[in-house]
Design a protein around this motif. Structure first.
Motif, PDB file in Angstrom:
ATOM      1  N   GLY A  77      -6.288   3.416   1.814  1.00  0.00           N
ATOM      2  CA  GLY A  77      -5.018   3.183   2.486  1.00  0.00           C
ATOM      3  C   GLY A  77      -5.204   2.592   3.862  1.00  0.00           C
ATOM      4  N   MET A 114      -0.362   0.447  -2.545  1.00  0.00           N
ATOM      5  CA  MET A 114       0.738   1.156  -1.894  1.00  0.00           C
ATOM      6  C   MET A 114       1.535   0.243  -0.978  1.00  0.00           C
ATOM      7  N   TYR A 129      -6.707  -3.918  -2.479  1.00  0.00           N
ATOM      8  CA  TYR A 129      -6.905  -2.800  -3.407  1.00  0.00           C
ATOM      9  C   TYR A 129      -7.737  -3.238  -4.610  1.00  0.00           C
ATOM     10  N   GLY A 160       3.204  11.718  -2.926  1.00  0.00           N
ATOM     11  CA  GLY A 160       2.357  10.594  -3.302  1.00  0.00           C
ATOM     12  C   GLY A 160       0.901  10.811  -2.941  1.00  0.00           C
ATOM     13  N   LEU A 170       3.056   5.611   3.629  1.00  0.00           N
ATOM     14  CA  LEU A 170       2.444   4.866   2.531  1.00  0.00           C
ATOM     15  C   LEU A 170       2.737   5.576   1.211  1.00  0.00           C
ATOM     16  N   VAL A 171       3.313   4.843   0.275  1.00  0.00           N
ATOM     17  CA  VAL A 171       3.712   5.398  -1.020  1.00  0.00           C
ATOM     18  C   VAL A 171       3.375   4.387  -2.107  1.00  0.00           C
ATOM     19  N   GLU A 172       2.991   4.866  -3.288  1.00  0.00           N
ATOM     20  CA  GLU A 172       2.646   3.980  -4.403  1.00  0.00           C
ATOM     21  C   GLU A 172       3.801   3.050  -4.752  1.00  0.00           C
TER      22      GLU A 172
END
Length: 588
Positions: free
Chosen positions: A398, A459, A443, A350, A495-497
């Protein structure tokens, strides 16, 4: 006498015949000449009848013709089929009828052999199209001409394929008094003989059998005769099936099974259909086939499901029916999970994790390729890294959305941020936390007001725990480190989309390289392998490649003599033989 659905349709409304019997220009293609319109003496009747067949009044109610024309009515229909209808048989020749239909405003001629409606139906069908399986195979051959007639024959693996009622002879083949190995061997070869396998389905079934303890071509007793010659010799179907058996239980499995009965020791081989299905889909299938192709997954699931259905319909091993039903559910689970796993495999680690890797000396550091090179055919869809400015933007976004004030302040000077540790480990997903409304708003704010570009996506968190990789090499570490690795309560958050998290399922596993910053942030530096929730490892993985060792060779003897301090020449070998260290005889 059989009557088609078309012949049961109402007659077309009768139009008054023109004195000259010629076709009215208003019913014809405006581009057609008068000579084209008079190609058949009954041109008006032909045109009126065929147009009625394909009209909005008839076609939606005609299950037979609708099966060819499709629910929209625009699929090509063979002209020979139309001319076979009762009311069309009087009109000949075919070429003249075809020329008449070229003048129609309702239908059009396609490739001189088919006709179809010019426009889709304006009303919904009132009946279910009736499709003939034989016609389906013929259409498939027309659409995919590389398929031969033999390849188009039913295989027994079709989605709607069922097992018919078994005969008394088939029932008696699986006597409960016979041991399970014989019954399974008989069932596998009977299944193989009653299925038409193509290259793809054959490869899947063979891998499953080898993984489950069978060997190929172990019972080839036909003596050079084919099945036809065996039949001429008076052999019945069962004898021919036994003589041409393609699979047999391996000697290792047989020896392990009978050890319990002959030597009183616990058997090292057990029957477990569910475990084999889980291990096959989470290991063998991933190794040998393109598991990222959803069609390949469906084919594999259908082959295994079809085999398990065969075992339940035939009384092969009723004592294991619960296991077989559980194995069949694994096929359903594989069809659900593996397509999701393919997306995860392509998406991880990611953007945020790749940004950390780029900025802090990870696997993606210094691998960025310029936009011009990125667009070239040589790189294709490969992950070619992030530009440093892009990585900084993603990393800071992030932190702003998920980090603390202290972390953001320290990260303002990237040069002061250090990587503390690196570890390769197994991880199991325990929870998926999608981005909250607050995170989404942050975001959106960063993208709009701060000018962050569209490559910054909201994320969430992928929450994992340690997972012991079952086939990994043992570790030689101090006791306190081993205790830390044995702690399954430790949580790891990455942390990942959100788009990737939507496909993550608790229980999925992965082998990954984890790094940690002095900010207290861990990231996925690399994801090596991903596994489904039902991942199972069996000793079969190692046993499949195991071979019985032969007698020691001359260089082995020399090495052993050197270790023992003995001469390496012939007299050393003589001494070793006298001492009984080596046995020149072939093992039994």
């Amino acid at each position: 006498m059989a009557t088609t659905a078309v012949e049961m349709s109402a007659h077309p409304p009768t139009a008054p015949a023109h004195p000259s019997q010629s076709i009215s220009i208003s019913n014809a293609d405006p581009t057609a000449s008068q000579s084209q319109l008079a190609t058949h003496s009954s041109a008006a009747e032909i045109l009126r009848q065929v147009e009625f067949y394909f009209s909005d009044e008839n076609l939606p109610n005609d299950a037979h013709l609708l099966g060819f024309a499709g629910v929209e009515g625009t699929n090509p229909v063979s002209l020979s089929l139309i001319m076979g209808f009762k009311k069309m048989r009087q009109y000949r020749p075919k070429t003249a009828v075809r020329d008449v239909l070229r003048t129609s405003k309702i239908v059009e001629v396609v490739d001189n052999k088919h006709i179809r409606r010019r426009k889709p139906l304006s009303v919904q069908p009132t009946v279910t199209p009736r499709i003939d399986p034989g016609r389906y195979q013929a259409d498939l051959g027309r659409l995919e001409p590389h398929l031969t007639k033999n390849m188009l024959k039913p295989t027994g693996f079709e989605p709607g394929a069922t097992e018919g009622p078994i005969t008394p002879a088939q029932f008696e083949k699986y006597s409960p008094e016979e041991n399970i190995l014989v019954r399974l061997e008989t069932a596998v070869n009977s299944f193989n003989a009653n299925r038409k396998m193509h290259q793809n389905t054959r490869a899947i079934f063979e891998k499953l059998m080898i993984f489950g303890g069978f060997a190929q071509n172990s019972h080839m007793f036909q003596g050079g005769m084919n099945k036809k010659q065996m039949k001429q010799e008076g052999m019945d179907k069962e004898e021919i099936e036994q003589a041409t058996a393609h699979y047999g239980v391996t000697e290792q499995v047989t020896d392990a099974y009978w050890k319990e009965f002959e030597e009183g020791e616990k058997s090292t081989w057990v029957v477990d259909f569910e475990a084999i299905a889980k291990a096959f889909f989470s290991s063998q299938f991933l190794q040998w086939f393109d598991w990222t192709d959803a069609k390949q997954v469906t084919t594999a699931a259908q082959v295994l499901r079809n085999f398990y259905n065969y075992l339940t319909v035939h009384p092969v091993c009723p004592e294991y029916n619960d296991q077989i039903l559980a194995a069949r559910k694994v096929c359903d689970l594989a069809e659900q999970e593996l397509p999701k796993l393919a997306i995860i495999d392509r998406s991880l680690p990611g953007a945020f994790n790749s940004a950390c890797s780029t900025l802090f000396g990870g696997a993606f550091a210094n691998v960025y390729i310029s936009k011009e090179a990125k667009d070239s055919w040589g790189y294709g869809a490969d992950n070619v890294g992030l530009e440093r400015d892009e990585a900084i933007t993603i990393f800071m976004a992030g932190l702003a959305s998920h980090g603390t004030t202290e972390q953001c302040e320290k990260a303002s000077k990237l040069g002061d941020v250090k990587c503390l540790s690196e570890e390769r480990m197994g991880l199991e997903v325990v929870a998926v936390e999608l981005p909250s409304d607050t995170v989404k708003e942050t975001y959106d704010f960063l993208r709009k007001r701060e000018g962050y570009s569209d490559f910054v996506y909201a994320m969430g968190k992928l929450v994992c725990k340690r997972w012991d990789i079952p086939f990994d090499a043992p570790l030689d570490l101090p006791a306190f480190m081993m205790e830390e690795k044995a702690d399954k309560t430790q949580r790891f958050e990455f942390l990942v989309e959100a788009e990737t998290l939507a496909f993550c399922v608790p229980g999925m596993k992965m082998e990954a390289v984890i790094k940690e910053l002095d900010l207290g942030i861990k990231w996925l530096d690399a994801v090596e392998v991903v596994y489904p929730t039902f991942h199972t490892w069996l000793p079969n993985e190692n046993i499949m490649a195991w071979k019985e060792p032969g007698p020691p060779t001359s260089w082995m003897k020399r090495q052993e003599a050197r270790k023992m301090g003995l001469p390496e020449e012939g007299e050393g070998e003589d001494v070793a033989e006298e001492q009984g260290d080596y046995d020149e005889e072939e093992p039994d």
